[in-house]
Design a protein around this motif. Structure first.
Motif, PDB file in Angstrom:
ATOM      1  N   ASP A 106      44.729  -6.048 -55.912  1.00 25.37           N
ATOM      2  CA  ASP A 106      44.216  -7.352 -55.504  1.00 25.37           C
ATOM      3  C   ASP A 106      45.301  -8.413 -55.317  1.00 25.37           C
ATOM      4  OD1 ASP A 106      44.911  -7.333 -58.105  1.00 25.37           O
ATOM      5  OD2 ASP A 106      43.127  -8.357 -58.864  1.00 25.37           O
ATOM      6  N   LEU A 158      44.981  -7.891 -47.764  1.00 26.76           N
ATOM      7  CA  LEU A 158      44.869  -8.897 -48.823  1.00 26.76           C
ATOM      8  C   LEU A 158      44.843 -10.289 -48.190  1.00 26.76           C
ATOM      9  CD1 LEU A 158      47.504  -7.619 -51.433  1.00 26.76           C
ATOM     10  CD2 LEU A 158      45.014  -7.658 -51.722  1.00 26.76           C
ATOM     11  N   LYS A 167      46.857 -14.253 -51.927  1.00 26.19           N
ATOM     12  CA  LYS A 167      47.130 -13.225 -52.936  1.00 26.19           C
ATOM     13  C   LYS A 167      48.498 -12.574 -52.727  1.00 26.19           C
ATOM     14  CE  LYS A 167      43.362 -13.514 -55.328  1.00 26.19           C
ATOM     15  NZ  LYS A 167      43.465 -14.035 -56.718  1.00 26.19           N
TER      16      LYS A 167
END
Lengths: 151, 739
Positions: free
Chosen positions: B381, B405, B409
């Protein structure tokens, strides 16, 4: 793999590596001394220069099993407080641009001054021939070596 | 006093918890540098930092941290950009710590190293950041003393109440200032009041560099980090066919061997995504030497590409001989017309004398001393990347697309770069590192060997130019024709001098496709134009029987007084200014020099540079005795560093014109390390360089690139004086000096 006892910057260090490992990677990967730079791997650029018993050598082709008990000096051990005459002269002349080759330039110059404390311009050019600077700081490097050699 | 509205730049002052708190992956000591080179240990750290805006924070003891927003590639912005903030903040430079900012587009704009634009484009924002903070500190002091803000002045980090002579340090009101609203408008200093800008300040990383402390991407380390290297096709125009990893995997310390696909097939490449090899074989292991050794054991089969959406054209495996043939053919044909003034055909028909020459230059590799590398730690993540990249903002977008992503992030940290020269505008290696990390589920540092770096380049294109000049019976330049092209792009700048100075002017362009990846290289296009055009003008001046400087000055005078056309992109007076200065400083007219002299001047990246080169022949070889440089780049922020940049550009320009070129055989680069690719070395650089600036109060323009191109022209012209031969084809050493 084999165990080697090395004298680096006045300290005994032990590494367990393949005997064919160049000192460059022993220093950088195993001993966390990353001041010695990787540039070409074939002794053509001088970025990896260290002193072996006071003589400038290219650590990328100096294999760990060839060092024996010779004293290794890297840029981190050139002086205790970063005040070797060459380091001071480098700061005085504000030599670096990107800075990547400069540790190798300084170490090669240190080898030169040990062998020849008062080099002429021509001596400097000859001795420094193997050290590339891609930013082109050669004129300042020469001036800094002259400053250091007269201090 | 100059009052400026801060509103336009309010985006720069969004408070950011990222900067104040965590997020600094590399830690303070890694990215921060002291401005005091001699006594780095004397600075005591404050107990608390108060963030006044995204560019700076002040400690309770008065120490100031200034963020340097842009990537540092050796152009010294990590020192000069914070100097501009410090100037308007009105703080003592020795109490400043500089910290490399991370990529943060909420606070900073254009975090990019390219086009010699860092200082030019950030000049207003940097001044405003310092001035706004100073205003807030004044406000805080006024409130503390209960006096009108107009009565509070500043000097070197101290606030003074004029009427009572009360004094207080910035640190003591920093906490209060940080809580104040951002003022609507602020005063900027008058140029005459500058005390930091225009004074020489040492490189803030100087001490770390000369003591070998970790600064560069290749020095980056993290617990549990693996080392990766990639194998790419040996030739442009080839791709992976198959591989057998058995032997490599059996080598000590090797974790995995697999195929890396840099970009997905449906991904639309951005300009910074250039690549020729989309499928690579990655070798991942514990240490660099183990991975290097294992890579040699790879059994890979490569095959010529037939069709691929990641290749430019199916033009096969290219060789330099074919390139030269193709360029010669293209240069002989009419190109696409880019600019026409008057009637050039008639001018040439009526000419008493025509001068015509062809110039060429080869592909060149950037050869940054620090090979390509990048650190990546990609998790499900989030992703953290750290390393040398000139285009972090663009590459973050590429990474987001590749890794699936969201942008927020992905954390991109910029390390000091061991050279850029344009190579690190193209961050495929960053994507490769990220994809490898994603695959092995561990932090990874991707390392290119020198051979990888040189043979998987994003090279300076190969160039070709035809120049023609028409002189009338009185040796007036009545027609000028330039036809330029390259593989794969033309370097033509049709609206540059001598456009605007000649009544009848024609500029044409052409290009030839290639499978070889190319991109920006220090002063793109200009790095060829300057040598071709300035050598040609020298030859035209000679044909006209005129002094080469006066010849140019006469043309510039005409361009200034009676410009032809409306799109001329240079200021003729400033152009003439550097030529006049270099003429004076080099003693050109007195004829005092017994050296073989050549002159050139060029304008690019918003700045003007003129050079005179003096050559002496020794044992049949040219020795460059002295180079004079005159530069007009507006206000010079950090003079000695600017001199250093110009000296380096001169050495670099002479080196590349004299020695450097990359040739190809069947798509394969024929040079792959510094034993075969020639770069200039110590003894070949000029014995002396004398640098001058035209002083003015124009906002600063570019300096990383403008001093690079013109010296090559001056060199070619000095070589002509020294040898009696003109140098049309780079690298010049091939002509006579090689044997």
């Amino acid at each position: 793999m084999a165990v080697f006892n090395l004298n680096i910057n006045g300290k005994q260090q032990q590494v367990d590596v393949d005997p064919s490992t160049p000192m460059l990677w022993v220093l950088r990967d195993h001993l966390n001394l990353v001041g010695t730079k990787f540039g070409c791997g074939v002794a053509q650029c001088g970025a990896c220069t260290i002193l072996l018993d006071g003589m400038a050598v290219r650590s990328c082709i100096t294999f760990v099993d060839s060092v024996g008990d010779k004293k290794i000096t890297t840029i981190e051990g050139l002086s205790e407080n970063g005040d070797h005459p060459l380091q001071q002269a480098w700061l005085e002349h504000d030599v670096p641009q990107c800075g990547y080759c400069q540790a190798g330039q300084i170490m090669n110059a240190a080898g030169l001054l040990i062998a020849n404390p008062h080099p002429s311009d021509e001596d400097i050019e000859t001795a420094m021939h193997g050290n590339l600077c891609r930013c082109g700081t050669y004129t300042r490097i020469k001036a800094a070596i002259k400053t250091a050699s007269s201090s | 006093m100059t009052i400026v509205k801060t509103k336009l730049d309010r985006r720069s002052f969004i408070r950011s918890s990222v900067l104040a708190g965590g997020g600094m992956l590399l830690g303070f000591s890694w990215l921060a540098s002291s401005c005091s080179t001699n006594t780095p240990k004397e600075l005591s750290m404050p107990d608390e930092w108060f963030e006044i805006n995204g560019f700076l924070k002040i400690g309770e003891n008065g120490l100031v941290t200034i963020m340097s927003p842009n990537p540092e590639i050796g152009q010294n912005v990590k020192t000069s950009m914070p100097m501009i903030v410090a100037e308007e903040l009105d703080v003592d430079w020795k109490n400043v710590i500089v910290e490399q900012a991370p990529l943060n587009t909420d606070i900073f704009t254009r975090q990019l190293a390219g086009g010699s634009q860092s200082i030019r484009q950030s000049w207003p924002a940097l001044r405003m950041a310092g001035a706004t903070a100073r205003e807030m500190l004044r406000q805080a002091a006024a409130q503390k003393w209960n006096v009108p803000i107009e009565e509070v002045s500043t000097g070197a980090g101290v606030l003074v109440h004029r009427n009572s002579n009360k004094k207080i340090g910035y640190g003591e009101v920093a906490s209060a200032a940080a809580g104040l609203p951002v003022p609507e408008e602020v005063e900027l200093k008058e140029i005459n009041d500058f005390s930091i800008i225009g004074t020489s300040r040492k490189n803030v990383d100087g001490f770390k560099i000369v003591t070998g402390q970790p600064l560069f991407g290749l020095d980056y380390k993290k617990e549990g980090m693996l080392i990766a290297m990639v194998a790419h096709p040996p030739a442009f125009g080839m791709k992976l066919k198959s591989f057998d990893a058995t032997d490599a995997k059996a080598m000590p310390g090797i974790k995995d061997v697999f195929v890396v696909k840099t970009y997905n097939d449906d991904y639309e490449l951005q300009w910074s995504d250039t690549t020729s090899f989309n499928e690579l074989v990655a070798v991942v292991g514990n240490t660099t030497w183990e991975v290097m050794t294992a890579k040699l054991m790879l059994n890979v089969e490569w095959e010529p590409i037939s069709d691929s959406n990641r290749m430019n054209v199916p033009s096969g495996l290219e060789s330099t001989a074919d390139h030269i043939k193709k360029m010669t053919e293209a240069g002989a044909k009419t190109g696409s017309e880019v600019r026409r003034d008057g009637d050039p055909e008639v001018a040439f028909k009526n000419a008493a004398k025509i001068v015509e020459q062809i110039y060429t230059a080869p592909f060149q590799a950037h050869n940054t001393m620090e090979p390509m590398n990048f650190f990546a730690d990609v998790k499900e993540d989030e992703a953290v990347l750290a390393g040398p990249i000139q285009t972090p903002e663009f590459m973050e977008k590429t990474l987001a697309a590749r890794l699936g992503l969201p942008l927020e992030k992905i954390d991109v940290q910029m390390t000091r770069m061991g050279g850029g020269f344009g190579r690190r505008l193209y961050g495929h290696f960053m994507v490769e590192a990220a994809v490898i990390s994603q695959k092995v589920k561990a932090p990874v540092k991707l390392v290119y060997s020198r051979e990888d770096d040189m043979t998987y380049g994003v090279y300076r294109p190969a160039y070709h130019a035809l120049y023609r000049a028409a002189l009338d019976a009185d040796n007036n330049l009545i027609g000028f024709h330039v036809r330029m092209g390259g593989i794969p792009s033309s370097p033509l700048h049709a609206n540059r001098f001598p456009a605007g100075a000649v009544d009848n002017y024609l500029a044409e362009s052409w290009s030839i496709d290639t499978n070889i990846s190319t991109g920006a290289f220090r002063a793109p296009g200009s790095n060829f134009n300057a040598v071709a055009e300035q050598s040609f003008l020298d030859e035209v001046a000679e044909a006209a029987g005129k002094d080469p400087i006066q010849f140019r000055l006469d043309l510039l005078k005409s361009a200034q007084e009676n410009p032809v056309g409306e799109r001329n992109d240079y200021d003729a007076a400033r152009y003439a200014g550097v030529l006049e200065q270099v003429r004076e400083k080099s003693g050109w007219e007195s004829g005092a020099s017994d050296k073989n002299r050549g002159v050139a001047a060029y304008f690019c990246h918003n700045s003007y540079v003129a050079n005179v080169v003096d050559i002496e022949m020794k044992d049949g070889r040219p020795v460059i005795q002295k180079v004079y440089a005159s530069t007009d780049c507006g206000i010079v922020v950090n003079p000695d560093a600017a001199v250093n940049m110009i000296e380096g550009s001169i050495v670099d320009g002479i080196g590349h014109a004299m020695y450097s070129g990359l040739t190809f055989n069947e798509g394969q680069p024929e040079q792959e390390n510094f034993d075969s690719y020639r770069l200039i070395r110590h003894a070949e650089s000029p014995k002396e360089i004398e640098v001058h600036f035209v002083k003015n109060e124009i906002d600063p323009t570019g300096l990383g690139e403008p001093p690079y191109p013109p010296v090559m022209g001056a060199l070619a012209n000095a070589l002509y004086k020294a040898t009696g031969e003109r140098y049309y084809h780079q690298p010049f050493v091939k002509n006579t000096f090689e044997a």
